[in-house]
Design an enzyme around this catalytic site. Sequence first.
Site, PDB file in Angstrom:
ATOM      1  N   LYS A  10       0.831  -1.221   0.000  1.00 37.01           N
ATOM      2  CA  LYS A  10       0.000   0.000   0.000  1.00 37.01           C
ATOM      3  C   LYS A  10       0.866   1.273   0.000  1.00 37.01           C
ATOM      4  CE  LYS A  10      -3.983  -2.288   2.144  1.00 37.01           C
ATOM      5  NZ  LYS A  10      -5.014  -2.233   3.223  1.00 37.01           N
ATOM      6  N   TYR A  50     -12.059  -1.732  -3.931  1.00 38.84           N
ATOM      7  CA  TYR A  50     -12.623  -1.932  -2.588  1.00 38.84           C
ATOM      8  C   TYR A  50     -14.153  -1.779  -2.580  1.00 38.84           C
ATOM      9  CZ  TYR A  50      -8.185  -2.344  -0.016  1.00 38.84           C
ATOM     10  OH  TYR A  50      -6.974  -2.777   0.497  1.00 38.84           O
ATOM     11  N   ASN A 113      -2.205   0.174   6.824  1.00 36.31           N
ATOM     12  CA  ASN A 113      -1.731  -1.134   7.289  1.00 36.31           C
ATOM     13  C   ASN A 113      -0.877  -1.870   6.255  1.00 36.31           C
ATOM     14  OD1 ASN A 113      -3.761  -1.910   5.597  1.00 36.31           O
ATOM     15  ND2 ASN A 113      -5.031  -2.872   7.158  1.00 36.31           N
ATOM     16  N   HIS A 116      -2.090  -5.499   1.366  1.00 38.02           N
ATOM     17  CA  HIS A 116      -3.382  -6.134   1.100  1.00 38.02           C
ATOM     18  C   HIS A 116      -3.157  -7.568   0.671  1.00 38.02           C
ATOM     19  CE1 HIS A 116      -7.247  -7.115  -0.742  1.00 38.02           C
ATOM     20  NE2 HIS A 116      -6.547  -7.550  -1.774  1.00 38.02           N
ATOM     21  N   GLU A 127      -9.791 -10.167  -8.010  1.00 36.86           N
ATOM     22  CA  GLU A 127      -8.737  -9.156  -7.834  1.00 36.86           C
ATOM     23  C   GLU A 127      -7.573  -9.371  -8.801  1.00 36.86           C
ATOM     24  OE1 GLU A 127      -9.627  -8.117  -3.130  1.00 36.86           O
ATOM     25  OE2 GLU A 127      -7.808  -9.231  -3.650  1.00 36.86           O
TER      26      GLU A 127
END
Length: 138
Positions: A10, A50, A113, A116, A127
Site C-alpha cells: 500500500k 474496494y 496497514n 493487502h 482481484e
Amino acid sequence: MIERTLSIIKPDAVAEGHTGDILADLEKAGFKILALRMTRLSQAQAEGFYAVHRERPFFPSLVKFMTEGPIVVMALECENAIARLRELMGATNPANAVEGCIRKRFATSIERNCIHGSDSPETAAVELRYCFSTLDLL
Ligand code: ATP
Ligand code: MG
C-alpha cells in the site's frame, strides 16, 4: 493445493521505503512472484477495487489513502497462498497483530496497514483479473 492470490504493497509502505523488506518477507515465506507492477490507483480504480466496502464509514478515507501515492501490485503463488498470505500479513489492525507479521512490523494504523491480500479464492480470482491480464500471468 497450489493457489494464486493478489497482494498490494500500500502507499504508506512504498512511501516509507518498505517495499524491499516486504518483498523479501514474501519470498522467504515461499511465495513465487508471478507478476509485479508499480502503479498508482485513480479514485475510480480504488473505489472499484474496494467496492465491497463502499457502504462502510471508512470507505472515503480508504479510497483517499489508496490513491495518495504509488503502490506495488503482485500476483503471488504457493501452496495455500490465500490463507498463508493472510497469516503472514497479520490482523487488519496492527494493534491486534502478532509479533513478527508484516503488519506488526510496518503498519501504523488500522487504515495505514501496509499490505493487502485477497481473502478468499473467489476474491483472489476477481482481484487478479482486476489488476493483471491473462498474458501477465502465463
Ligand atoms: P485488505 O482487504 O486491505 O487486505 P483486510 O482484509 O485485513 O485488509 P478489510 O476489512 O478488507 O481488511 O478492510 C480493507 C481495508 O480498509 C483495511 O486493510 C484498512 O486499510 C481499511 N480499514 C478497514 N477497517 C477500517 C477501519 N475501521 N477504519 C479505517 N480503515 C479501515
Ligand atoms: Mg479485505
